[in-house]
Write an enzyme that holds these catalytic residues in place. Structure first.
Site, PDB file in Angstrom:
ATOM      1  N   MET A 337      40.514  47.817  43.631  1.00 57.16           N
ATOM      2  CA  MET A 337      39.065  47.853  43.408  1.00 57.16           C
ATOM      3  C   MET A 337      38.313  47.107  44.507  1.00 57.16           C
ATOM      4  SD  MET A 337      38.578  49.674  40.747  1.00 57.16           S
ATOM      5  CE  MET A 337      36.931  49.390  40.136  1.00 57.16           C
ATOM      6  N   ASP A 356      41.403  37.611  50.273  1.00 58.70           N
ATOM      7  CA  ASP A 356      42.566  37.748  49.394  1.00 58.70           C
ATOM      8  C   ASP A 356      43.441  36.517  49.576  1.00 58.70           C
ATOM      9  OD1 ASP A 356      44.913  38.812  47.879  1.00 58.70           O
ATOM     10  OD2 ASP A 356      43.693  40.635  47.893  1.00 58.70           O
ATOM     11  N   VAL A 413      39.923  40.111  41.357  1.00 64.34           N
ATOM     12  CA  VAL A 413      41.337  39.692  41.407  1.00 64.34           C
ATOM     13  C   VAL A 413      42.045  40.165  40.139  1.00 64.34           C
ATOM     14  CG1 VAL A 413      40.870  37.731  42.927  1.00 64.34           C
ATOM     15  CG2 VAL A 413      40.808  37.391  40.449  1.00 64.34           C
ATOM     16  N   GLU A 415      43.623  40.917  36.567  1.00 62.59           N
ATOM     17  CA  GLU A 415      42.999  40.785  35.248  1.00 62.59           C
ATOM     18  C   GLU A 415      43.745  39.705  34.450  1.00 62.59           C
ATOM     19  OE1 GLU A 415      40.252  41.875  34.523  1.00 62.59           O
ATOM     20  OE2 GLU A 415      40.049  42.798  32.567  1.00 62.59           O
ATOM     21  N   LYS A 420      41.566  34.211  37.327  1.00 64.60           N
ATOM     22  CA  LYS A 420      40.114  34.317  37.501  1.00 64.60           C
ATOM     23  C   LYS A 420      39.472  32.921  37.468  1.00 64.60           C
ATOM     24  CE  LYS A 420      39.419  39.110  36.103  1.00 64.60           C
ATOM     25  NZ  LYS A 420      39.321  39.973  37.269  1.00 64.60           N
ATOM     26  N   SER A 442      37.484  44.340  33.623  1.00 57.32           N
ATOM     27  CA  SER A 442      37.221  45.481  32.744  1.00 57.32           C
ATOM     28  C   SER A 442      37.443  45.137  31.280  1.00 57.32           C
ATOM     29  CB  SER A 442      38.047  46.696  33.145  1.00 57.32           C
ATOM     30  OG  SER A 442      39.260  46.342  33.701  1.00 57.32           O
ATOM     31  N   HIS A 463      30.622  45.741  36.627  1.00 58.78           N
ATOM     32  CA  HIS A 463      31.837  46.505  36.350  1.00 58.78           C
ATOM     33  C   HIS A 463      31.782  47.869  37.041  1.00 58.78           C
ATOM     34  CE1 HIS A 463      34.467  48.705  33.188  1.00 58.78           C
ATOM     35  NE2 HIS A 463      35.222  48.202  34.132  1.00 58.78           N
ATOM     36  N   ASN A 513      34.065  51.772  28.314  1.00 56.16           N
ATOM     37  CA  ASN A 513      35.457  51.809  27.880  1.00 56.16           C
ATOM     38  C   ASN A 513      35.611  51.878  26.365  1.00 56.16           C
ATOM     39  OD1 ASN A 513      36.430  52.020  30.422  1.00 56.16           O
ATOM     40  ND2 ASN A 513      36.910  49.849  30.666  1.00 56.16           N
TER      41      ASN A 513
HETATM   42  P1  NAD Z   1      44.847  44.949  42.142  1.00 55.47           P
HETATM   43  O1  NAD Z   1      46.080  44.331  41.631  1.00 55.47           O
HETATM   44  O2  NAD Z   1      44.931  46.221  42.884  1.00 55.47           O
HETATM   45  O3  NAD Z   1      44.082  43.926  43.087  1.00 55.47           O
HETATM   46  C1  NAD Z   1      43.938  42.564  42.815  1.00 55.47           C
HETATM   47  C2  NAD Z   1      43.882  41.830  44.133  1.00 55.47           C
HETATM   48  O4  NAD Z   1      43.535  40.478  43.881  1.00 55.47           O
HETATM   49  C3  NAD Z   1      45.212  41.814  44.881  1.00 55.47           C
HETATM   50  O5  NAD Z   1      45.003  42.250  46.206  1.00 55.47           O
HETATM   51  C4  NAD Z   1      45.620  40.366  44.827  1.00 55.47           C
HETATM   52  O6  NAD Z   1      46.362  39.960  45.971  1.00 55.47           O
HETATM   53  C5  NAD Z   1      44.287  39.685  44.765  1.00 55.47           C
HETATM   54  N1  NAD Z   1      44.351  38.327  44.229  1.00 55.47           N
HETATM   55  C6  NAD Z   1      45.051  37.875  43.183  1.00 55.47           C
HETATM   56  N2  NAD Z   1      44.843  36.557  43.027  1.00 55.47           N
HETATM   57  C7  NAD Z   1      43.999  36.174  43.990  1.00 55.47           C
HETATM   58  C8  NAD Z   1      43.428  34.934  44.361  1.00 55.47           C
HETATM   59  N3  NAD Z   1      43.671  33.821  43.675  1.00 55.47           N
HETATM   60  N4  NAD Z   1      42.577  34.912  45.411  1.00 55.47           N
HETATM   61  C9  NAD Z   1      42.320  36.034  46.101  1.00 55.47           C
HETATM   62  N5  NAD Z   1      42.847  37.220  45.810  1.00 55.47           N
HETATM   63  C10 NAD Z   1      43.675  37.293  44.768  1.00 55.47           C
HETATM   64  O7  NAD Z   1      43.877  45.094  40.865  1.00 55.47           O
HETATM   65  P2  NAD Z   1      42.614  46.039  40.669  1.00 55.47           P
HETATM   66  O8  NAD Z   1      43.029  47.276  39.974  1.00 55.47           O
HETATM   67  O9  NAD Z   1      41.866  46.130  41.935  1.00 55.47           O
HETATM   68  O10 NAD Z   1      41.770  45.200  39.610  1.00 55.47           O
HETATM   69  C11 NAD Z   1      41.008  44.084  39.981  1.00 55.47           C
HETATM   70  C12 NAD Z   1      39.996  43.775  38.909  1.00 55.47           C
HETATM   71  O11 NAD Z   1      39.145  44.914  38.726  1.00 55.47           O
HETATM   72  C13 NAD Z   1      40.580  43.477  37.547  1.00 55.47           C
HETATM   73  O12 NAD Z   1      39.804  42.490  36.927  1.00 55.47           O
HETATM   74  C14 NAD Z   1      40.448  44.799  36.800  1.00 55.47           C
HETATM   75  O13 NAD Z   1      40.365  44.629  35.404  1.00 55.47           O
HETATM   76  C15 NAD Z   1      39.143  45.280  37.354  1.00 55.47           C
HETATM   77  N6  NAD Z   1      38.932  46.736  37.263  1.00 55.47           N
HETATM   78  C16 NAD Z   1      39.930  47.604  37.564  1.00 55.47           C
HETATM   79  C17 NAD Z   1      39.697  48.969  37.487  1.00 55.47           C
HETATM   80  C18 NAD Z   1      40.775  49.955  37.856  1.00 55.47           C
HETATM   81  O14 NAD Z   1      40.591  51.156  37.637  1.00 55.47           O
HETATM   82  N7  NAD Z   1      41.882  49.522  38.418  1.00 55.47           N
HETATM   83  C19 NAD Z   1      38.434  49.443  37.106  1.00 55.47           C
HETATM   84  C20 NAD Z   1      37.417  48.527  36.821  1.00 55.47           C
HETATM   85  C21 NAD Z   1      37.673  47.167  36.912  1.00 55.47           C
END
Ligand code: NAD
Length: 737
Positions: A337, A356, A413, A415, A420, A442, A463, A513
């Site tokens: 995301m 990151d 980051v 979930e 967080k 989410s 979101h 959702n």
């Molecule tokens: P992802 O695992 O693809 O990405 C998360 C990223 O965060 C990774 O690159 C990880 O290295 C990084 N990260 C973790 N800890 C960290 C830290 N302490 N400092 C900096 N970076 C850090 O996950 P995603 O699917 O992109 O989801 C991210 C967020 O978006 C979540 O909260 C999820 O609920 C939300 N979200 C996801 C979707 C979806 O369809 N995947 C849709 C809406 C919202």
């Protein structure tokens, strides 16, 4: 004579250049005043012997967006009032009203003076219909020229001569395709179709238009000439015998008969091509009058045009907070995301710092944008320089210190509450005291996350939906303590990246959702009842959903459903979920390792391309199957729409969503809720609360308590209220609307 919206300059050759340039509007649109003035201009130029011809152009960077649909919305309201007072005359009045534009354009084209439309940019709907009535059309050779008759997208159709002129200029198939999809044409494509005569360099546009007149352009349209022949042949030709049965079948396949406006296009063209032009216009006028009286047209214009525009312009933005300027936005988490959020932000011209855990991960996030830019440049959507500038705006980093001058930081980051919390603390340690922190979570309630913040009034949820580049909706979530500045900043940011926001209060699953999982859970119920899986998917599409629920669940991942069900049990207890649903997802994930598209196995099978996905045959073995002819498809369709609409009604009742426009727009942009209904609450309003409550009660008897109507709905049914009346977004008592 002088006009408010037009300027007229007549040159030494007697060519009047009419420039449309509405004051205080960024885009020219047809309003009552514009039509009055244009009418007067036709009279003036026709009567003036010194005028040899007219070139019509725009003084703005675009030509025109077409009719002001707010005007159409007020036409609906007017008609509803008329209908109450004098039903017999109401339809006639509407008929006369819709004929106004048709009559004006016909007057222009039979004025005896040659008119040429010089199209310098976006030319949509009524504006293109006006151009079609001109004897000549010249378009600028520019990427900004987009020509379309997009009315079908808001439930209506080209009702100012479009359905008659287009198929008299180009072949029927292309004409139907253009109007039933509403898609845009480039200048070159419009020329190839015979819809414009010339495409010239932008700076030569007016000159070329004038030259057409000087070269003796005849002030008579082809269809007004003796012996006119239709370019695609008539309706009674062998080619048409091939075309028409296929055309209705394709439309049915694409829309399941849910869009009266699209069907009317076929009728107008089919019937109109068999009669003289003026009779064709009458036919169009009659169908247009009919379509304007449909619930679909009313609801679609309201949600997909008027409300969407109002929300986009910040209808929910708190007044008194100065507009935010985004000199830098921080994105933390460069994963799936975050990488996309960085891209859309940079594409909007805003510098982004993409953080990151290490430089490699941050750079990997930026690489996503590099891929998208490369693709856009190769397709000619971006120049090389524009692509480079976009990428230069994204700075990958592993150092939180680089966020110090960001006015807004979006967190994406993992979930995970602890991760967080850690990120919130690290970000707040460096950003300015007045900067805003937004979480893209989410599932985690914003108020809970804000508990980790030293300044919860500056903490908000933003979101996004995946794929971020395509999805037009963003849900903005208010925590208990979120303040006005955070809301204004979030809305300014969503506007800057050209998405439509809805503002919702904090709850599990927020708005979108919550509704989406109702859709998926209804499909689980059907599977468990033994409804053949293909019927489940097809019934959903017949109801107007863009993607079947099983297919959708594969996309979002079945193990995510499992995670959410488990979290719900952990937070709210066993009773909060249906144990049969839990059993189904546990079986799919833990026993069968069928997690969805991501591992190539879900409710569908995903064979190697180019083969298409198909429903996993083993799905039928999980539950005893009902015979297909024992299942009522109409009831399946109702179950999908009703369960989602009921959930939307609950969110209003609970005060999660407070504005019906947001529930409607959010449902269409967020998960494609049957757009012809105008959205979840318009679906209920469209049939009336009383009919909806009755339908819920019937479904509850046969398919479970989750269909039981809520107290609010029962009260509304009793009082004859609508959502738009009771929760009037305009603050007036418009009970009838
Ligand atoms: P992802 O695992 O693809 O990405 C998360 C990223 O965060 C990774 O690159 C990880 O290295 C990084 N990260 C973790 N800890 C960290 C830290 N302490 N400092 C900096 N970076 C850090 O996950 P995603 O699917 O992109 O989801 C991210 C967020 O978006 C979540 O909260 C999820 O609920 C939300 N979200 C996801 C979707 C979806 O369809 N995947 C849709 C809406 C919202």
């Amino acid at each position: 004579m002088s006009y408010t919206n037009f300027k007229i300059e007549t040159d030494a050759d007697g060519i009047a250049l009419v420039t449309w340039d509405m004051p205080e509007k960024s885009m020219n649109v047809f309003t009552e005043e514009v039509m009055d003035e244009l009418d007067a201009i036709v009279d003036q130029t026709t009567a003036d012997a010194a005028v040899n011809g007219v070139v019509f152009t725009s003084g703005k960077s675009s030509f025109s967006g077409g009719a002001d649909l707010s005007m159409i919305k007020s036409m609906f309201t007017l008609h509803a009032e008329e209908k109450k007072n004098d039903p017999a005359n109401a339809a006639q009045k509407l008929f006369n009203l819709v004929g106004r534009m048709t009559g004006l354009f016909r007057k222009l084209e039979t004025s005896g003076k040659p008119w040429v439309s010089a199209i310098n940019g976006t030319c949509m709907g009524g504006a293109f219909e006006l151009s079609l009535a001109c004897h000549g059309r010249v378009a600028a050779n520019s990427k900004s020229v987009k020509i379309a008759l997009p009315e079908v997208k808001v439930g209506i159709f080209p009702g100012a001569g479009g359905t008659q002129r287009v198929p008299r200029l180009t072949n029927t198939q292309d004409a139907l395709q253009m109007m039933t999809t509403g898609s845009s044409l480039t200048a070159a494509r419009a020329k190839a179709m015979g819809l414009v005569h010339e495409v010239v360099d932008p700076e030569k546009l007016v000159e070329a238009a004038k030259a057409m007149i000087k070269n003796g352009l005849k002030p008579v349209q082809p269809w007004d000439e003796k012996g006119f022949k239709l370019p695609g042949g008539g309706v009674w030709t062998p080619a048409s015998a091939q075309l028409w049965p296929a055309a209705s079948a394709i439309l049915r396949r694409e829309t399941y008969g849910n869009y009266p406006g699209a069907i009317a296009i076929l009728k107008c063209v089919y019937e109109g091509l068999q009669v003289p032009f003026d009779t064709g216009l009458k036919i169009e006028q009659r169908y247009f009058t009919e379509i304007l009286q449909t619930t679909e047209a009313f609801s679609m214009v309201r949600s997909l045009f008027v409300s969407m525009q109002e929300l986009g312009k910040g209808a929910r933005r708190p007044a008194g907070v100065p507009k935010s300027e985004f000199r830098k936005v921080g994105v933390v988490g460069a994963g799936f995301m975050g990488a996309s959020i960085a891209y859309v932000t940079a594409a909007a011209g805003i510098p982004v710092t993409l953080i990151d855990r290490d430089m490699e991960a941050a750079e990997k996030g930026k690489a996503h944008s590099e891929g998208l830019v490369k693709d856009s440049v190769s397709k000619g959507r971006l120049t090389k320089e524009e692509g480079e500038a976009l990428l230069a705006r994204i700075t990958p980093s592993a150092d939180y210190g680089d966020l110090k001058d960001a006015g807004l930081v979006v967190e994406a980051v993992f979930e995970d509450r602890q991760v967080k919390k850690d990120v919130i603390e690290k970000v707040e340690a460096v950003i300015a005291p007045d900067a805003i922190f937004a979480s893209n979570t989410s599932t985690l309630p914003i108020t809970g996350l804000a508990g980790n913040s030293k300044r919860p009034e500056q903490f908000i949820g933003v979101h996004f939906f995946s794929p971020v580049e395509k999805m037009m909706l963003t849900e903005v979530i208010l925590g208990k303590e979120t303040g006005d500045k955070a809301l204004a900043t979030a809305l300014d940011y969503v506007a800057a990246i050209k998405k439509t926001p809805i503002v919702v209060n904090d709850t599990r699953g927020f708005y979108v959702n919550r509704c989406v999982f109702r859709y998926i859970h209804e499909a689980y119920d059907m599977l468990i009842e033994g409804v053949p899986p293909a019927m489940i998917e097809n019934a959903a599409k017949m109801a107007g959903m863009p993607v079947g629920p099983l297919s959708l669940n594969d996309e979002v991942a079945i193990d995510l459903s499992q995670k959410i069900l488990k979290a719900t049990v952990a937070d709210l207890g066993e009773k909060a979920v249906d144990p049969r649903h839990m059993e189904l997802v546990n079986k799919m994930v833990d026993e069968l390792d069928r997690r969805g598209r991501k591992n190539g196995k879900g409710f569908y099978e995903y064979p190697a391309k180019p083969a298409k996905k198909y429903i996993w045959p083993g799905l039928k073995e999980l539950y005893p199957q009902k015979a297909a002819d024992k299942v009522d498809v109409e009831v399946l369709k109702q179950r999908f729409l009703v369960t989602i609409a009921l959930e939307a009604a609950r969110t209003i009742e609970e005060g999660i969503v407070t504005d019906p426009r947001e529930a409607d727009v959010g449902s269409i942009l967020g998960f494609g809720f049957a757009p012809y209904t105008g959205g979840t609450l318009s679906y209920i309003d469209g049939m009336g609360a009383k009919a909806f409550v009755e339908l819920c009660e019937k479904l509850a008897e046969e398919h479970g308590d989750h269909f039981k109507p809520t107290p609010l709905l029962k009260e509304m049914a009793e009082k004859g209220e609508t959502f738009y009346g009771r929760f009037d977004p305009y603050g007036q008592a418009q009970k009838a609307a």
